[in-house]
Structures are given as C-alpha cells and as structure tokens.
Design an enzyme around this catalytic site. Structure first.
Site, PDB file in Angstrom:
ATOM      1  N   ARG A 278       0.817  -1.227   0.000  1.00 48.71           N
ATOM      2  CA  ARG A 278       0.000   0.000   0.000  1.00 48.71           C
ATOM      3  C   ARG A 278       0.844   1.267   0.000  1.00 48.71           C
ATOM      4  NH1 ARG A 278      -3.170  -1.800   5.276  1.00 48.71           N
ATOM      5  NH2 ARG A 278      -0.994  -2.253   5.729  1.00 48.71           N
TER       6      ARG A 278
ATOM      7  N   ARG B  67      -6.190  -6.288  -1.322  1.00 46.14           N
ATOM      8  CA  ARG B  67      -7.613  -6.576  -1.074  1.00 46.14           C
ATOM      9  C   ARG B  67      -8.504  -6.170  -2.244  1.00 46.14           C
ATOM     10  NH1 ARG B  67      -7.651  -3.414   4.603  1.00 46.14           N
ATOM     11  NH2 ARG B  67      -6.631  -1.953   3.198  1.00 46.14           N
TER      12      ARG B  67
ATOM     13  N   TYR C  53       0.970 -22.326  12.406  1.00 45.26           N
ATOM     14  CA  TYR C  53      -0.377 -22.447  12.989  1.00 45.26           C
ATOM     15  C   TYR C  53      -1.464 -22.487  11.911  1.00 45.26           C
ATOM     16  CZ  TYR C  53      -0.375 -17.213  13.094  1.00 45.26           C
ATOM     17  OH  TYR C  53      -0.297 -15.881  12.796  1.00 45.26           O
TER      18      TYR C  53
ATOM     19  N   LYS D  50      -4.491 -18.055   7.202  1.00 43.18           N
ATOM     20  CA  LYS D  50      -3.338 -18.841   6.739  1.00 43.18           C
ATOM     21  C   LYS D  50      -3.762 -20.285   6.424  1.00 43.18           C
ATOM     22  CE  LYS D  50       0.174 -15.818   7.270  1.00 43.18           C
ATOM     23  NZ  LYS D  50       0.945 -15.276   6.143  1.00 43.18           N
TER      24      LYS D  50
ATOM     25  N   PRO E 223       7.153 -20.326   7.859  1.00 47.54           N
ATOM     26  CA  PRO E 223       8.286 -19.908   8.705  1.00 47.54           C
ATOM     27  C   PRO E 223       7.903 -19.924  10.180  1.00 47.54           C
ATOM     28  CG  PRO E 223       7.698 -18.186   7.083  1.00 47.54           C
ATOM     29  CD  PRO E 223       6.561 -19.161   7.170  1.00 47.54           C
TER      30      PRO E 223
HETATM   31  C1  HXC Z   1      -7.588  -5.495  18.080  1.00 47.60           C
HETATM   32  C2  HXC Z   1      -7.402  -4.216  16.174  1.00 47.60           C
HETATM   33  C3  HXC Z   1      -6.007  -4.126  16.348  1.00 47.60           C
HETATM   34  C4  HXC Z   1      -5.426  -4.779  17.478  1.00 47.60           C
HETATM   35  C5  HXC Z   1      -6.545  -3.027  14.564  1.00 47.60           C
HETATM   36  N1  HXC Z   1      -7.680  -3.529  15.064  1.00 47.60           N
HETATM   37  N2  HXC Z   1      -5.498  -3.401  15.328  1.00 47.60           N
HETATM   38  N3  HXC Z   1      -8.188  -4.891  17.027  1.00 47.60           N
HETATM   39  N4  HXC Z   1      -6.249  -5.444  18.313  1.00 47.60           N
HETATM   40  N5  HXC Z   1      -4.113  -4.745  17.717  1.00 47.60           N
HETATM   41  C6  HXC Z   1      -9.022  -3.326  14.545  1.00 47.60           C
HETATM   42  C7  HXC Z   1      -9.390  -1.852  14.486  1.00 47.60           C
HETATM   43  O1  HXC Z   1      -9.848  -1.386  15.739  1.00 47.60           O
HETATM   44  C8  HXC Z   1     -10.503  -1.865  13.430  1.00 47.60           C
HETATM   45  O2  HXC Z   1     -11.734  -2.294  13.941  1.00 47.60           O
HETATM   46  C9  HXC Z   1     -10.041  -2.934  12.469  1.00 47.60           C
HETATM   47  O3  HXC Z   1      -9.119  -3.768  13.180  1.00 47.60           O
HETATM   48  C10 HXC Z   1      -9.346  -2.374  11.239  1.00 47.60           C
HETATM   49  O4  HXC Z   1      -8.272  -1.550  11.713  1.00 47.60           O
HETATM   50  P1  HXC Z   1      -7.490  -0.570  10.730  1.00 47.60           P
HETATM   51  O5  HXC Z   1      -6.371   0.027  11.489  1.00 47.60           O
HETATM   52  O6  HXC Z   1      -8.463   0.339  10.027  1.00 47.60           O
HETATM   53  O7  HXC Z   1      -6.976  -1.634   9.631  1.00 47.60           O
HETATM   54  P2  HXC Z   1      -5.973  -1.470   8.451  1.00 47.60           P
HETATM   55  O8  HXC Z   1      -5.567  -0.033   8.260  1.00 47.60           O
HETATM   56  O9  HXC Z   1      -6.547  -2.230   7.324  1.00 47.60           O
HETATM   57  O10 HXC Z   1      -4.639  -2.206   8.998  1.00 47.60           O
HETATM   58  C11 HXC Z   1      -4.554  -3.601   9.060  1.00 47.60           C
HETATM   59  C12 HXC Z   1      -3.825  -4.092  10.299  1.00 47.60           C
HETATM   60  C13 HXC Z   1      -2.461  -3.373  10.494  1.00 47.60           C
HETATM   61  C14 HXC Z   1      -3.705  -5.602  10.178  1.00 47.60           C
HETATM   62  C15 HXC Z   1      -4.705  -3.748  11.530  1.00 47.60           C
HETATM   63  O11 HXC Z   1      -1.801  -3.893  11.640  1.00 47.60           O
HETATM   64  C16 HXC Z   1      -1.574  -3.536   9.284  1.00 47.60           C
HETATM   65  O12 HXC Z   1      -1.638  -2.717   8.351  1.00 47.60           O
HETATM   66  N6  HXC Z   1      -0.720  -4.575   9.244  1.00 47.60           N
HETATM   67  C17 HXC Z   1       0.165  -4.872   8.091  1.00 47.60           C
HETATM   68  C18 HXC Z   1       1.479  -5.455   8.486  1.00 47.60           C
HETATM   69  C19 HXC Z   1       1.437  -6.560   9.504  1.00 47.60           C
HETATM   70  O13 HXC Z   1       0.461  -6.759  10.226  1.00 47.60           O
HETATM   71  N7  HXC Z   1       2.582  -7.294   9.602  1.00 47.60           N
HETATM   72  C20 HXC Z   1       2.726  -8.377  10.543  1.00 47.60           C
HETATM   73  C21 HXC Z   1       2.614  -9.691   9.845  1.00 47.60           C
HETATM   74  S1  HXC Z   1       3.278 -10.866  10.934  1.00 47.60           S
HETATM   75  P3  HXC Z   1     -12.896  -1.272  14.425  1.00 47.60           P
HETATM   76  O14 HXC Z   1     -14.048  -2.159  14.731  1.00 47.60           O
HETATM   77  O15 HXC Z   1     -12.334  -0.569  15.626  1.00 47.60           O
HETATM   78  O16 HXC Z   1     -13.151  -0.333  13.274  1.00 47.60           O
HETATM   79  C22 HXC Z   1       2.622 -12.338  10.682  1.00 47.60           C
HETATM   80  C23 HXC Z   1       3.362 -13.411  11.458  1.00 47.60           C
HETATM   81  C24 HXC Z   1       2.643 -14.717  11.462  1.00 47.60           C
HETATM   82  O17 HXC Z   1       1.699 -12.520   9.988  1.00 47.60           O
HETATM   83  C25 HXC Z   1       3.283 -15.810  12.276  1.00 47.60           C
HETATM   84  C26 HXC Z   1       4.253 -15.496  13.346  1.00 47.60           C
HETATM   85  C27 HXC Z   1       4.943 -16.710  13.924  1.00 47.60           C
HETATM   86  P1  NAP Z   2       5.860  -7.115   7.503  1.00 48.03           P
HETATM   87  O1  NAP Z   2       7.197  -6.502   7.267  1.00 48.03           O
HETATM   88  O2  NAP Z   2       4.866  -6.350   8.299  1.00 48.03           O
HETATM   89  O3  NAP Z   2       5.249  -7.473   6.079  1.00 48.03           O
HETATM   90  C1  NAP Z   2       3.899  -7.373   5.738  1.00 48.03           C
HETATM   91  C2  NAP Z   2       3.801  -6.642   4.419  1.00 48.03           C
HETATM   92  O4  NAP Z   2       2.466  -6.732   3.934  1.00 48.03           O
HETATM   93  C3  NAP Z   2       4.131  -5.154   4.520  1.00 48.03           C
HETATM   94  O5  NAP Z   2       5.118  -4.847   3.569  1.00 48.03           O
HETATM   95  C4  NAP Z   2       2.831  -4.440   4.173  1.00 48.03           C
HETATM   96  O6  NAP Z   2       3.075  -3.251   3.433  1.00 48.03           O
HETATM   97  C5  NAP Z   2       2.125  -5.507   3.322  1.00 48.03           C
HETATM   98  N1  NAP Z   2       0.685  -5.333   3.325  1.00 48.03           N
HETATM   99  C6  NAP Z   2      -0.141  -5.303   4.395  1.00 48.03           C
HETATM  100  N2  NAP Z   2      -1.404  -5.055   4.026  1.00 48.03           N
HETATM  101  C7  NAP Z   2      -1.377  -4.953   2.678  1.00 48.03           C
HETATM  102  C8  NAP Z   2      -2.384  -4.715   1.695  1.00 48.03           C
HETATM  103  N3  NAP Z   2      -3.657  -4.543   2.036  1.00 48.03           N
HETATM  104  N4  NAP Z   2      -2.012  -4.658   0.388  1.00 48.03           N
HETATM  105  C9  NAP Z   2      -0.714  -4.827   0.022  1.00 48.03           C
HETATM  106  N5  NAP Z   2       0.269  -5.069   0.913  1.00 48.03           N
HETATM  107  C10 NAP Z   2      -0.056  -5.126   2.209  1.00 48.03           C
HETATM  108  O7  NAP Z   2       6.006  -8.527   8.233  1.00 48.03           O
HETATM  109  P2  NAP Z   2       6.928  -9.807   7.932  1.00 48.03           P
HETATM  110  O8  NAP Z   2       7.292 -10.370   9.225  1.00 48.03           O
HETATM  111  O9  NAP Z   2       7.976  -9.489   6.935  1.00 48.03           O
HETATM  112  O10 NAP Z   2       5.867 -10.808   7.273  1.00 48.03           O
HETATM  113  C11 NAP Z   2       5.974 -11.271   5.930  1.00 48.03           C
HETATM  114  C12 NAP Z   2       5.233 -12.592   5.780  1.00 48.03           C
HETATM  115  O11 NAP Z   2       5.837 -13.595   6.589  1.00 48.03           O
HETATM  116  C13 NAP Z   2       3.768 -12.563   6.194  1.00 48.03           C
HETATM  117  O12 NAP Z   2       3.011 -13.377   5.331  1.00 48.03           O
HETATM  118  C14 NAP Z   2       3.778 -13.173   7.567  1.00 48.03           C
HETATM  119  O13 NAP Z   2       2.539 -13.738   7.930  1.00 48.03           O
HETATM  120  C15 NAP Z   2       4.839 -14.228   7.368  1.00 48.03           C
HETATM  121  N6  NAP Z   2       5.444 -14.763   8.581  1.00 48.03           N
HETATM  122  C16 NAP Z   2       6.292 -13.977   9.302  1.00 48.03           C
HETATM  123  C17 NAP Z   2       6.896 -14.518  10.415  1.00 48.03           C
HETATM  124  C18 NAP Z   2       7.892 -13.735  11.226  1.00 48.03           C
HETATM  125  O14 NAP Z   2       8.362 -14.240  12.229  1.00 48.03           O
HETATM  126  N7  NAP Z   2       8.269 -12.532  10.818  1.00 48.03           N
HETATM  127  C19 NAP Z   2       6.609 -15.828  10.796  1.00 48.03           C
HETATM  128  C20 NAP Z   2       5.719 -16.583  10.059  1.00 48.03           C
HETATM  129  C21 NAP Z   2       5.144 -16.043   8.920  1.00 48.03           C
HETATM  130  P3  NAP Z   2       2.129  -1.956   3.473  1.00 48.03           P
HETATM  131  O15 NAP Z   2       1.859  -1.642   4.903  1.00 48.03           O
HETATM  132  O16 NAP Z   2       2.919  -0.919   2.724  1.00 48.03           O
HETATM  133  O17 NAP Z   2       0.884  -2.314   2.703  1.00 48.03           O
END
Ligand code: HXC
Ligand code: NAP
Length: 290
Positions: free
Chosen positions: A46, A74, A154, A169, A195
């Site tokens: 994004r 999305r 998971y 997932k 991972p």
């Molecule tokens: C509860 C939450 C929340 C939180 C947001 N929400 N964060 N609820 N706890 N921590 C709620 C908000 O209140 C809102 O609901 C709704 O979710 C949407 O929130 P937005 O902020 O408008 O969403 P958006 O801008 O689309 O952002 C998406 C996001 C954000 C997922 C919330 O964190 C994001 O952009 N993440 C992208 C990167 C990311 O998450 N990376 C980590 C991946 S790690 P309401 O009802 O209040 O409107 C990973 C590892 C896996 O996947 C395995 C590890 C071993």
């Molecule tokens: P990260 O840096 O937060 O990567 C997530 C990426 O997704 C960001 O670059 C974010 O960029 C992008 N993204 C989020 N919402 C999006 C949207 N709506 N459209 C397009 N892009 C979007 O986290 P990471 O740890 O590197 O994770 C990468 C992958 O590894 C994920 O699939 C995660 O589930 C997986 N994973 C990570 C771990 C770990 O330990 N790190 C373990 C298991 C699996 P923008 O915000 O710019 O959109």
C-alpha cells in the site's frame, strides 16, 4: 554458512517475480536475494514511499531491476493493475510470492467483525486475488508459472490470540494444495513456506508489543535455540521459485528450527528434567527391578 546465499548466481536469471509486501521485512529480504540471482523484481504494497525507498536501496545493493508499484491486495482491480504495469515493464511474469499479511494479538472475544476482516482480507483475499488474476493470465496465454505462498505453522495447528490470522493462513494452505493439483495441467506449480520466528519490525511490533518481547523470547520455544536468519528463508524461497524445484508441487516446507513439533510432542516438556533427575529415575527403576 546459513547466512550465505545458496543457489547458483543465475538461478533466477530472466525471471520476473512479483513480491507482495515486498517493501519491508521478509518480503524485502527474499526480493533482494531474487535480484542477486538475476531476477527482475516487482515489489508491491500500500505504501508507495516505503516501496520507493526499498527499490532505491535494492538497486544500489544488487544492481538489479526493481519496479515498485503501489496497490492494495484486497482490491482485485488494483491487483490487476499491478500485474498490468509489471508486464508493461518486464514482459511476462514468471513467479508470484504471496507474502503480504496483516496480524495482531488479541483475545478473540475482544475483536470487532471489522478487526477479523482486516486480517482475513489482507491474508486470504489478498492471496486469492493475486493468484486468480495472475493464474488466469498464465492459463489464457499458455505460460508456465510458479506461485509461492507464505503461511505459518499455525495454519495447521491453529493458535489462540491470532485467530483471524490462523483462519486466513489455513485458507491459504488449502488454496496451495488445491491449485497444486488443479493447475498442474497448465504447468503452474503452487507451494508454500511455513516460517517460524524471523525477526522483523512488522511482526515483532504487533505480536510482541511492549514488554512481551522481554517476557516471551521467541528463541526459547525453538529446539535449535535461536530465531531464523532472513537469508535462510530467502534461500528456500528462491529454490521454490526457481526451475531447480520443478518437481516440487503442493508442498508446504516448514522452516522453524523444530518449533511447532516441540509444542506438539506430548512429552517434549521433559527437557526440563535434569541429568541428575534422570540418574535418580534410572536408579529407582533399577532398584525396583531387583
Ligand atoms: C484489536 C485491532 C487491532 C489490534 C486493529 N484492530 N489493530 N483490534 N487489536 N491490535 C481493529 C481496528 O480497531 C478496526 O476495527 C479494524 O481492526 C481495522 O483496523 P485498521 O487500522 O483500520 O486496519 P488497516 O488499516 O486495514 O490495517 C490492518 C492491520 C495493520 C492488520 C490492523 O496492523 C496492518 O496494516 N498490518 C500490516 C502489516 C502486519 O500486520 N505485519 C505483521 C505480519 S506478521 P474497528 O471495529 O475498531 O473499526 C505475521 C506473522 C505470522 O503474519 C506468524 C508469526 C509466527
Ligand atoms: P511485515 O514486514 O509487516 O510485512 C507485511 C507486508 O504486507 C508489509 O510490507 C505491508 O506493506 C504488506 N501489506 C499489508 N497489508 C497490505 C495490503 N492490504 N495490500 C498490500 N500489501 C499489504 O512482516 P513480515 O514479518 O515481513 O511478514 C511477511 C510474511 O511472513 C507474512 O506473510 C507473515 O505472515 C509471514 N510470517 C512472518 C513470520 C515472522 O516471524 N516474521 C513468521 C511466520 C510467517 P504496506 O503496509 O505498505 O501495505
């Protein structure tokens, strides 16, 4: 050794690979290695400023070709737009790395329906959007293709406190295994990587916020006693997107140092038993058998 690149220098030469979420974290690291192996790289997410900064750095670090394209996974039309722009710049796309994700920790009963959707829409819908848009194009043009999905362990065990992510997932894993069979006839391979813990700002800030990082050291749950190195994941991803893995299809490869099995094995907690205690137990056993 595990911090070094593994494949031959030209392993991805001539291939164009799209990495969703390629501007940060693991997506950035995997993309960097694809460039080192000769691929043209398209990174999309994004935030255009983040993508542009990453593209500049990666070009400087590798000398490779990187195209940053803003798009929300999305939104199907935006996804089609990313593929269109990528094709305009580089010609045919050969590989897709579905890596973009959203996640956070929370007791499930505290989540709103919007919070649930926020994660599922990025992870599951985002992956199906890119897979469908590119898959249809490959099939129509009779081009081969390789899809690699990033899940986590998971996806099959499930996990509390990250339930939207676990559901999404699991869906991505089902997609991987389903299409591996259905689209093999079109010469499209579909695989996944699961991972374990790999430090990134995006994941750590959301999954281990505040003091949690001190309280729950992820390395402690890993039998090998450490977290992953990004290059280890990059090596595996590059292999699965390269033609060296041409007969690997429908597989999910875990790279977690044994983490999930440690949690699964009924008696794995016995590692807490000290050698002295084992000596005592042995003495008791021998004593009782005489
Ligand atoms: C509860 C939450 C929340 C939180 C947001 N929400 N964060 N609820 N706890 N921590 C709620 C908000 O209140 C809102 O609901 C709704 O979710 C949407 O929130 P937005 O902020 O408008 O969403 P958006 O801008 O689309 O952002 C998406 C996001 C954000 C997922 C919330 O964190 C994001 O952009 N993440 C992208 C990167 C990311 O998450 N990376 C980590 C991946 S790690 P309401 O009802 O209040 O409107 C990973 C590892 C896996 O996947 C395995 C590890 C071993
Ligand atoms: P990260 O840096 O937060 O990567 C997530 C990426 O997704 C960001 O670059 C974010 O960029 C992008 N993204 C989020 N919402 C999006 C949207 N709506 N459209 C397009 N892009 C979007 O986290 P990471 O740890 O590197 O994770 C990468 C992958 O590894 C994920 O699939 C995660 O589930 C997986 N994973 C990570 C771990 C770990 O330990 N790190 C373990 C298991 C699996 P923008 O915000 O710019 O959109």
């Amino acid at each position: 050794m595990h911090k070094k690149g593994m494949l031959k220098e030209d392993a991805l030469k001539g291939k164009t690979i799209i990495v969703t979420g390629g501007g940060t974290g693991l997506g950035r690291s995997m993309g960097k290695y694809f460039l080192e192996l000769g691929a043209n790289l398209v990174i999309t997410s994004r935030k255009m400023p983040v993508l542009e900064a990453t593209a500049r750095e990666l070009r400087a670090e590798t000398g490779g070709k990187v195209l940053p394209i803003a798009g929300d996974v999305r939104n199907f039309e935006e996804v089609e737009g990313v593929i269109r722009e990528a094709t305009k710049e580089f010609g045919d796309v050969h590989g897709l790395l579905n890596n973009a994700a959203g996640n956070f920790i929370s007791p499930t009963e505290r989540l709103s329906d919007r919070a649930f959707s926020a994660v599922i829409d990025i992870v599951l819908k985002g992956t199906t959007n890119f897979t469908l848009a590119l898959g249809k194009k490959w099939i129509e043009q009779k081009n081969p293709g390789t899809i690699l999905n990033i899940v986590t362990t998971y996806a099959w065990t499930g996990s509390g406190y990250v339930v939207p992510s676990a559901c999404a997932k699991a869906g991505v894993l089902a997609l991987t295994r389903s299409l591996a069979v259905e689209w093999a006839k079109y010469n499209i391979r579909t695989n996944a990587i699961a991972p374990g813990p790999f430090p990134t700002e995006g994941a750590w800030s959301r999954l281990l916020p505040g003091d949690l990082q001190k309280k729950f050291d992820p390395a402690q749950h890993v039998p090998l006693g450490r977290v992953g190195e990004h290059q280890e994941l990059a090596n595996l991803a590059a292999y699965l997107l390269s033609d060296f893995s041409a007969f690997v299809n429908g597989e999910v490869i875990t790279i977690d140092g044994g983490e999930w099995l440690k949690g699964a094995g009924e008696f794995n907690h016995l590692e807490m038993v000290t050698p002295q205690m084992w000596d005592m137990l042995e003495a008791m056993r021998k004593g009782s058998s005489t």
